[in-house]
Design an enzyme around this catalytic site. Structure first.
Site, PDB file in Angstrom:
ATOM      1  N   LYS A  22       0.844  -1.207   0.000  1.00  0.00           N
ATOM      2  CA  LYS A  22       0.000   0.000   0.000  1.00  0.00           C
ATOM      3  C   LYS A  22       0.872   1.247   0.000  1.00  0.00           C
ATOM      4  CE  LYS A  22       0.429   1.916   4.353  1.00  0.00           C
ATOM      5  NZ  LYS A  22       1.764   2.352   4.361  1.00  0.00           N
TER       6      LYS A  22
ATOM      7  N   ASP B 126      -2.113  -1.364  10.112  1.00  0.00           N
ATOM      8  CA  ASP B 126      -2.367  -1.409   8.665  1.00  0.00           C
ATOM      9  C   ASP B 126      -2.918  -2.754   8.198  1.00  0.00           C
ATOM     10  OD1 ASP B 126      -1.411   1.140   8.192  1.00  0.00           O
ATOM     11  OD2 ASP B 126       0.618   0.484   7.702  1.00  0.00           O
TER      12      ASP B 126
END
Ligand code: C5P
Length: 314
Positions: free
Chosen positions: A11, A141
């Site tokens: 990401k 995350d």
């Protein structure tokens, strides 16, 4: 024995703002997270023993409990002890393609893949919210990495609000092979330097969060306006990482000057990315920055944004 092979995308942060301290020692954040096609490949295989075994040929990847993928498997054995007793342990093989300690959530996405892989291997039938609740116990995350795509993340980063996917843009990523930034160091240093600016009241944190939710970057994403998205990229952690790592600051400037829609450091760095309209533009920027800097320890990747999280490939 049954096995699953999964792709675990990295990401980038299109936006990262630190709002204040939390009672649990973490920070209240508002982020916009985006999956990219650069991905690790993970195989999860029942091994007929009671052991969790991790395999990875990469010399810098630990194979013990300090690896989040190992901790993900351990968490599953603790949460589903009967299934574990019946079906036994597992071999987890990591094919690392995402650079390590790079601000790209490489460790988090591997852990997310292990959760999804074991859910399949053990035929648990967990829902995405159930997987994300387990994921939040591993790292801020990890819940995002399960579903991937484009999302606003608040709280520690684990509260997710998906927004319209942005899968038609390209990026160039650049990272010095020998520079790794510790995420705890980045946040602690930020706290030391900027604590006086932190919002104190929950109501102030709520209203700043709503402001971003209905703000120009989210609107640019929803309306697929690449120029605006590029102009509005933002990351508070640049304020501590760039002054400490001069070569990363220089790399950021060179990439920004080479063109594209916008340039920013991802997460706690040190990876820097430039958002681009096309693959050709991304390759041209890579070529220009590569020849201008001329450092063999500087790695580049050209990849696309994706709307996918963890995917089963086999
Ligand atoms: O959650 P995760 O383990 O990925 O976080 C790594 C470190 O980053 C934490 O130990 C903490 O120092 C910092 N952090 C933070 N606030 C957050 C997320 C991470 O201070 N919301």
């Amino acid at each position: 024995m049954r096995s699953y092979t999964l792709l675990a995308p990295a990401k980038i942060n299109l936006y990262l703002e630190i709002l204040g301290d939390r009672p649990d020692g973490y920070h209240e954040l508002i982020m916009i997270l985006q999956s990219i096609e650069l991905a690790d490949q993970i195989e999860v295989r029942a091994n007929g023993t009671e052991k969790i075994r991790l395999f990875c040929p990469h010399p810098d990847v630990p194979l013990d409990e300090s690896n989040l993928a190992y901790r993900a498997a351990k968490l599953m054995t603790e949460n589903f002890p009967k299934v574990y007793a019946n079906l036994g342990g597992m071999d987890i093989t990591l094919d690392k393609r995402i650079p390590i300690a790079a601000g790209l959530a490489g460790g988090s996405t591997d852990a997310a893949a292990v959760l999804v892989g074991l859910d399949l291997l053990w035929q648990l039938g967990l829902t995405q919210p159930e997987l994300q609740t387990l994921a939040a116990q591993l790292g801020s995350d990890v819940p995002f990495c399960i579903a991937g795509g484009t999302a606003i993340a608040t709280g520690r980063g684990e509260k997710l609000d998906p927004i319209k996917d942005l899968d038609n843009l390209w990026i160039v990523l650049a990272k010095y092979r020998n520079i790794a930034v510790s995420t705890p160091w980045a946040y602690q240093t930020y706290r030391q330097q900027f604590k006086t600016n932190y919002l104190q009241e929950n109501s102030d944190i709520q209203s700043r969060t709503s402001e971003i939710h209905s703000g120009p970057l989210v609107s640019a994403i929803v309306h697929k306006n690449p120029q605006k998205i590029g102009q509005l990229l933002y990351n508070d952690l640049e304020k501590v990482v760039l002054p400490e790592y001069e070569s990363v600051a220089k790399l950021r400037n060179i990439l920004a000057e080479a063109g594209g829609l916008g340039t920013m450091m991802s997460g706690s760095g040190p990876t820097v990315f430039t958002l681009c309209q096309s693959e050709a533009e991304a390759k041209q920027i890579r070529h220009q920055a590569e020849s201008e800097i001329g450092d063999p320890t500087l790695d580049f990747w050209v990849t696309q944004l994706t709307n996918k999280g963890i995917q089963v490939v086999l």
